[in-house]
Motif scaffolding. Sequence first.
Motif, PDB file in Angstrom:
ATOM      1  N   THR A  16      34.926  82.637 -15.462  1.00 46.06           N
ATOM      2  CA  THR A  16      34.258  82.593 -16.751  1.00 46.06           C
ATOM      3  C   THR A  16      33.291  81.426 -16.792  1.00 46.06           C
ATOM      4  OG1 THR A  16      36.216  83.558 -17.732  1.00 46.06           O
ATOM      5  CG2 THR A  16      34.641  82.510 -19.230  1.00 46.06           C
ATOM      6  N   SER A 116      39.606  98.005 -18.480  1.00 48.58           N
ATOM      7  CA  SER A 116      39.755  97.055 -19.579  1.00 48.58           C
ATOM      8  C   SER A 116      40.137  97.814 -20.846  1.00 48.58           C
ATOM      9  CB  SER A 116      38.456  96.287 -19.812  1.00 48.58           C
ATOM     10  OG  SER A 116      37.470  97.133 -20.380  1.00 48.58           O
ATOM     11  N   ASP A 246      40.724  87.785 -30.770  1.00 49.31           N
ATOM     12  CA  ASP A 246      41.527  87.803 -29.541  1.00 49.31           C
ATOM     13  C   ASP A 246      40.730  87.231 -28.363  1.00 49.31           C
ATOM     14  OD1 ASP A 246      43.708  88.889 -30.819  1.00 49.31           O
ATOM     15  OD2 ASP A 246      43.266  90.964 -30.236  1.00 49.31           O
ATOM     16  N   ALA A 247      39.460  87.630 -28.256  1.00 48.24           N
ATOM     17  CA  ALA A 247      38.623  87.111 -27.176  1.00 48.24           C
ATOM     18  C   ALA A 247      38.434  85.601 -27.331  1.00 48.24           C
ATOM     19  CB  ALA A 247      37.273  87.815 -27.167  1.00 48.24           C
ATOM     20  N   TYR A 250      41.459  83.812 -26.109  1.00 49.89           N
ATOM     21  CA  TYR A 250      41.518  83.832 -24.648  1.00 49.89           C
ATOM     22  C   TYR A 250      40.628  82.728 -24.069  1.00 49.89           C
ATOM     23  CZ  TYR A 250      40.560  85.333 -19.852  1.00 49.89           C
ATOM     24  OH  TYR A 250      40.392  85.367 -18.487  1.00 49.89           O
ATOM     25  N   THR A 273      46.474  85.755 -20.645  1.00 48.39           N
ATOM     26  CA  THR A 273      46.488  87.211 -20.520  1.00 48.39           C
ATOM     27  C   THR A 273      45.162  87.757 -21.004  1.00 48.39           C
ATOM     28  OG1 THR A 273      48.875  87.252 -20.922  1.00 48.39           O
ATOM     29  CG2 THR A 273      47.677  89.328 -21.157  1.00 48.39           C
ATOM     30  N   GLY A 274      44.419  88.421 -20.109  1.00 46.44           N
ATOM     31  CA  GLY A 274      43.149  89.013 -20.479  1.00 46.44           C
ATOM     32  C   GLY A 274      43.318  90.428 -20.982  1.00 46.44           C
ATOM     33  N   ASN A 275      42.217  91.174 -21.020  1.00 46.09           N
ATOM     34  CA  ASN A 275      42.274  92.558 -21.514  1.00 46.09           C
ATOM     35  C   ASN A 275      41.914  93.569 -20.425  1.00 46.09           C
ATOM     36  OD1 ASN A 275      39.518  92.090 -21.340  1.00 46.09           O
ATOM     37  ND2 ASN A 275      39.042  92.996 -23.339  1.00 46.09           N
ATOM     38  N   TYR A 289      38.211  88.747 -19.171  1.00 45.36           N
ATOM     39  CA  TYR A 289      38.215  89.323 -20.515  1.00 45.36           C
ATOM     40  C   TYR A 289      36.834  89.926 -20.770  1.00 45.36           C
ATOM     41  CZ  TYR A 289      40.058  89.911 -25.235  1.00 45.36           C
ATOM     42  OH  TYR A 289      40.560  90.450 -26.402  1.00 45.36           O
TER      43      TYR A 289
END
Length: 389
Positions: A16, A116, A246-247, A250, A273-275, A289
């Motif tokens: 990221t 995803s 949520d993002a 993260y 924990t990503g998506n 994510y």
Amino acid sequence: MKKIFYILFLIMPLMTCKKPITLAPVATNSSYLVVDGSINSGDSSLITLSHTVNIAGNARSNPELGASVSIEGSGGDKYTLSSKGNGNYVSAPLNLSSSQKYRLNITTGDGKQYVSDFVPVKNSPPVDSVNYAIVSNGLQINANTHDATNNSRYYRWDYVITYQVRSAFESKLIVINGDTSAFRTPAQQIYNCWLNDTSANIALGSSAKLASDVISKQEISLIKSNSELLRIGLSILVKQHVLTSDAFNYFELLKKNSEQVGGVFDAQPSELTGNIHCLTNPTEPVIGYIIAGGVSTKRLFVDNKSLPATWLPDLSYYNGCALITELYDYIPPGAPAGFIEHQVKEYIYTGIETPIDTVLNPKLGVIATKPYCGDCTLRGTNKKPSFWK
């Protein structure tokens, strides 16, 4: 084990952030997929795929080269991304529908399938302004924005910095066809070049606890006062994304884990924990994510003349640079008839040295230097960007 435990942070290059973050080495044989990028509306989407590496080993990157990647809409739309090499996959510009949700589908070269979660389209409001402040240890880049509808609230910024560099010495000569030289034209100059530098940190901002959706003087980056980026001038293109809550959580956790790891009494890495999920092996962790939406941008120029004169750039790249003693084609004393010492051919035409200029002392010769001292195109491009002032 459905969650990604904190130990992963000690073995993965955090994609990221555009630059890997070096943490304490941990021995492991596991290699997990890392997915970096976003599904963009109104522009092309860039997805970068790689695998985690053990930083105690020699490998520093492990791109996924043979994947099939596509974007899927909840209404059935599907867009295929093309491989651009080095683990980068790019789509054509997309016009995403705010009435649909979108997700990423990945099949790696070894046949594993990943997907995803479907995510909503979150379009960014315009960036109101980007400015800078001179602080004690460097140049702080700030962003300002607002959403009159109060629907954004969670923001993330990344950026691309373009900056100008100069060679230690200006080369006025160019080698032609490996056997002769001529004076350079302006288009052939290798003294001024431009380089790009990408985000080295995670920049987040939230107005969730404020009455109005306003972000003011949000720090995007801090450029150290001795950075070479500030030697001549730079241009920073700031890109603004809107996140779901949520993002945001993260990326906030990712930011804390990457910045606060230290001694045993410091904040310890937390679960992340990503998506993105592995369909082939549901217990396999996946790093990343995915978000979707329109990105807004704003560009800022900074001229070195506006900065403190006491800020001296670190030019250690040019350590050891010096002009080489003049090179000639000559006949050494006592040489046999017809013998000529071809110094120019031996050092200049072969590329061992970069020619700087001619010299007459007392006969015509060439002054030279090491290539990295006289050719800035070894680092960047000598084509001035169209946006450069």
